[in-house]
Design a protein around this motif. Sequence first.
Motif, PDB file in Angstrom:
ATOM      1  N   ALA A  37      41.893  95.832  26.858  1.00 41.33           N
ATOM      2  CA  ALA A  37      43.515  95.173  26.923  1.00 41.33           C
ATOM      3  C   ALA A  37      43.700  94.702  25.573  1.00 41.33           C
ATOM      4  O   ALA A  37      44.435  93.938  25.010  1.00 41.33           O
TER       5      ALA A  37
ATOM      6  N   LEU B 239      42.752 100.535  27.158  1.00 39.12           N
ATOM      7  CA  LEU B 239      42.970  99.962  28.031  1.00 39.12           C
ATOM      8  C   LEU B 239      41.830  99.189  28.825  1.00 39.12           C
ATOM      9  O   LEU B 239      41.987  98.120  29.212  1.00 39.12           O
ATOM     10  N   GLU B 240      40.577  99.838  28.339  1.00 38.99           N
ATOM     11  CA  GLU B 240      39.549  99.302  29.006  1.00 38.99           C
ATOM     12  C   GLU B 240      39.216  97.417  27.780  1.00 38.99           C
ATOM     13  O   GLU B 240      39.113  97.087  28.441  1.00 38.99           O
TER      14      GLU B 240
ATOM     15  N   LEU C 242      46.953  95.786  25.058  1.00 40.00           N
ATOM     16  CA  LEU C 242      48.450  95.854  25.164  1.00 40.00           C
ATOM     17  C   LEU C 242      48.293  94.601  26.344  1.00 40.00           C
ATOM     18  O   LEU C 242      47.743  94.398  26.546  1.00 40.00           O
ATOM     19  N   GLN C 243      49.762  94.012  26.151  1.00 46.54           N
ATOM     20  CA  GLN C 243      50.100  92.877  26.629  1.00 46.54           C
ATOM     21  C   GLN C 243      51.207  93.456  27.481  1.00 46.54           C
ATOM     22  O   GLN C 243      51.710  93.919  28.313  1.00 46.54           O
TER      23      GLN C 243
ATOM     24  N   CYS D  35      52.779  93.258  16.347  1.00 40.57           N
ATOM     25  CA  CYS D  35      52.603  92.719  17.454  1.00 40.57           C
ATOM     26  C   CYS D  35      53.047  91.888  17.825  1.00 40.57           C
ATOM     27  O   CYS D  35      52.123  91.104  16.994  1.00 40.57           O
TER      28      CYS D  35
ATOM     29  N   ILE E  76      42.659  95.925  17.207  1.00 41.89           N
ATOM     30  CA  ILE E  76      41.549  95.856  16.348  1.00 41.89           C
ATOM     31  C   ILE E  76      39.935  96.723  16.884  1.00 41.89           C
ATOM     32  O   ILE E  76      39.890  97.352  16.334  1.00 41.89           O
ATOM     33  N   ASP E  77      39.519  95.980  18.446  1.00 38.38           N
ATOM     34  CA  ASP E  77      38.287  96.283  19.174  1.00 38.38           C
ATOM     35  C   ASP E  77      38.881  97.756  19.526  1.00 38.38           C
ATOM     36  O   ASP E  77      37.565  98.429  19.501  1.00 38.38           O
TER      37      ASP E  77
ATOM     38  N   CYS F 136      52.120  90.404  21.308  1.00 40.62           N
ATOM     39  CA  CYS F 136      51.465  89.339  21.817  1.00 40.62           C
ATOM     40  C   CYS F 136      50.411  89.173  21.493  1.00 40.62           C
ATOM     41  O   CYS F 136      49.724  88.895  22.061  1.00 40.62           O
ATOM     42  N   THR F 137      49.674  89.859  21.463  1.00 36.53           N
ATOM     43  CA  THR F 137      48.097  89.972  21.533  1.00 36.53           C
ATOM     44  C   THR F 137      47.729  89.515  19.848  1.00 36.53           C
ATOM     45  O   THR F 137      46.006  89.196  20.251  1.00 36.53           O
ATOM     46  N   GLY F 138      48.207  88.908  18.839  1.00 36.73           N
ATOM     47  CA  GLY F 138      47.356  88.678  17.553  1.00 36.73           C
ATOM     48  C   GLY F 138      46.323  89.825  16.835  1.00 36.73           C
ATOM     49  O   GLY F 138      45.454  89.422  16.500  1.00 36.73           O
ATOM     50  N   TYR F 139      46.455  91.173  17.542  1.00 33.84           N
ATOM     51  CA  TYR F 139      45.680  92.094  17.129  1.00 33.84           C
ATOM     52  C   TYR F 139      44.228  92.384  17.882  1.00 33.84           C
ATOM     53  O   TYR F 139      43.620  93.490  17.222  1.00 33.84           O
ATOM     54  N   ASN F 140      43.638  90.845  17.643  1.00 31.82           N
ATOM     55  CA  ASN F 140      42.016  91.235  17.986  1.00 31.82           C
ATOM     56  C   ASN F 140      41.079  92.226  18.860  1.00 31.82           C
ATOM     57  O   ASN F 140      41.281  93.342  18.576  1.00 31.82           O
ATOM     58  N   LYS F 141      42.005  92.535  20.107  1.00 34.62           N
ATOM     59  CA  LYS F 141      42.040  93.440  20.870  1.00 34.62           C
ATOM     60  C   LYS F 141      42.288  94.566  20.734  1.00 34.62           C
ATOM     61  O   LYS F 141      41.892  95.425  21.025  1.00 34.62           O
TER      62      LYS F 141
END
Lengths: 759, 161
Positions: free
Chosen positions: B97, B94-95, B99-100, B136, B145-146, B138-143
């Motif tokens: 983002a 959640l913090e 997920l989209q 996934c 992984i973060d 939506c996200t391109g996985y960046n967030k």
Amino acid sequence: MPDTMTFTKKELRVVGTRPVRPDGVPKVTGLARFGADYSLPGMLWGRILRSPHAHARIRSIDTSKAQALRGVKAVMTSADLPEQKFEYVGPERVAVNFWHMTRSVMAREKVLFEGHPVAAVAATSKTIAEEALGLIEVDYEVLPHVIDVEDAMKPDAPLLFEDMITRGIEPAPDRPSNISKRIELKIGDVEAGFAAADEIVESSFKTAPVHQGYIEPQACLARFDTDGQAELWASSQGHFVIRALSARLLGMDIGNLRVYPAEIGGGFGGKNVPYVEPVALVLARKSGHPVKIVLSREEVFKGCGPAAGSIMTVKIGIKKDGRIVAAAGVFKFQAGAVPGSPVMNACMCAFSPYDIPNVRSVGYDVVSNRPKTAAYRAPGSPISAYAVESVIDMAAARISMDPLQFRLKNVAKPGTPTVWGPKHAHEGFAETIRALMQHPAYTTPLNKNQGRGVAAGYWFNNGGESSAAVHINEDGTVLVATGSSDLSGTRASLAMMAAETLGVEFDKVRPTVADTASIGYGHLSAGSRTTFATGIAVVEACKKVIGNLCARAAMIWDVNAEDVVWDGGCARYTGKKSGEFEPLSLKAIAVKKSVTGGPIVAEVSVNAGGVAPGFAAELCDVEVDPETGAVKVLRFVTAQDVGRAIHPSYVEGQLQGGAAQGIGWALNEEYIYDEAGRLTNAGFLDYRVPVASDLPRIETVLVEVPNPNHPFGVKGVGEANIVPSLAAVANAVSRAIGQRMTELPMSPPKILKAMNGGR
Amino acid sequence: MTKHHVTTTVNGDAVEFLCEAHETLLEVLRDGLGLTGTKEGCGTGDCGACSVTIDGRVVCSCLVLGVEAEGKAIQTIEGMAAGTRLHPLQRKFLEHAGLQCGICTPGILVAARSLLERNPDPTEEEVRYWLAGNLCRCTGYNKIIDAVLDAAREMRGADHA
């Protein structure tokens, strides 16, 4: 950077921060309800029988054995849907023809692609429904089929519609063909422009159809009462549009259909139109039971529109100093089984990033025996941008000019004419290219077998019809209801704009997506329009509420309403009357609602204009394995003019997601057909979307050139990001191997072949 | 058709159900037990949206038969939060983002938890390869992984306290 928006005078408290989204917790606990997660007592399972043939005439359908199976409550065919008038309706760019749409939902005279629905059943279990499908006897007369766009355009090609005369050609052709339409857009004198050019660069390109790849298959639950009233729970990009189209296809009144928006598990344009909803409604009507339909992944690939494939030729003429003086493009798009590819968008967007005095775009919308294409993230634009940005790259190389400098030299500005008539009206293109040029990635050295590609891209963005209601509760908390499906965080962005406008804390605002009976019309969440257009509706509703709150404060104070202003979340008295006028907070006014006029509510509907386009510029570094032809994306930077980022994390997420889809489109993804016209890779094992280990970190640059027509400066953010991605990857690969790649996807065999001189 | 009686444990609670021999664990969870947090994205084990753990091992529940749950301990997304307290991974998603649309999120959370149980201090590359079976779009996985790396950091800190 000029900043002309209304809210600039004071510090923004909420806009630009990164709060946790209000719909977040149910999505991490598994409690959020998506399309397949609804059920009702007595519910039946619906299943769809699909054509095994690419092209066949339906001689007859015998459903009697299926109907007789114990547990089967209804069987339907196209005979249960009324015939529709043959006419193209709506704006040309997105025109629909219900005669075609009803045939897409359920085949009539012919099946036009493998996977085309021909019948459907509703039964008490999935197992019985599946068994019943096997008992439906369809007598097919198999016809010759055609899959590829150039084959479909040949004079002797098998015809999908024996009476289709190409639109857009004068005089009209005297013979039918698979070419539904020809489009020509032009400005200036293209021949004279090329004659004056010092260098001419021309190349042809081919792209494969790719699927939107949303992880949630289409799903819905329908119930239909004997009095003609129906309810539908559906996962879509616009429940009002699903309502309108489903009602039209069933021949029922819109007022008799109430659609509840389920959470939507990805759409990207693919869930703008109904597939399962009309079928579930008919089965519910016929059976008298609620009916749920959930598609399989194979059905999604075979039956629910991919993006168009294409064949394109682009030519540009330049002066020695790098000015582009002429451009011409021919874009042939696969529409799928019925007309309606996004080729017009492709023609319009293709050269839009640039100031070119002489331009001609010619497009062909061509039917073939594939599923009808659906919108996919900036539909059409990434495809034509792939061709144009590849040729731009070749032209820059021809005169040994830096490829971003070349683009900057020719970039469109306010006042630059577009190929479809109006002049560009917004800043932001040049700023975005400059932002990418200044990024440290642009000057990082590369090693052997590596290449760097850049590209730019344009997308219209949309405005249009949106509704919002703002309710002030008696404890000072705020409800914001809109009719806009939330694909990826718009409840957060809309609540943030409401909190900012009202001057309350973000967590005092609760946003919802209201069903079709609970709020005014909202158009699709598509075209990157929701935070822009629905945002305007939300802000306008908040302003109306503020007017109401100020009037109530004036009543409490017994002063003139015009002497009360709303500032910092409070009504403040600005007049000259003496006495105590302590500012009244929203909460202080709300608790007195019953004695100051009753409920505090405003609902506003807008048809938002003032759209500002999206513009993106991207950089991609790749390394190509000379042994295998495999491409590794080493680095990817995406810069986009977002106007203003309401919730920067979700805006970054849009850019990253668009880039990831573009990388998949460029390198891996394609529909592969066999000789019989059957799709051979209808699953995520063989249709390979990028996984986490395929991708590098995707770096984002949010360029903020505010849109003066939006209270917070918003430009749409969802789509422009995918427009340059295909070309950025292609330009990188071409530089890495020293060969121009002209076909997508750039799969290892194609790259090896190019590296080995075509062998 | 004869149904099979299965006795199992789901999220720590004893559960009994009847299922047909061909029914998948995913169907049993969603349609039989009403645990719809586990999602079906493909039904062929390619997308990871239906990830659950069986005796601590991540599986695609669409590739497991319901009868195979007999005597096993199943963990689904519904059991991830401790009552009203979110798991650090849930909070970090959640913090950050992470997920989209959220359809892949339950499966990714289940898979990520399993990774951190085995490897409390993964590198970014290890996270990317561990989650390579969870799509996934939506996200391109960046967030994502973060969020996983940050949750791992926090959980390591908590262990030391």
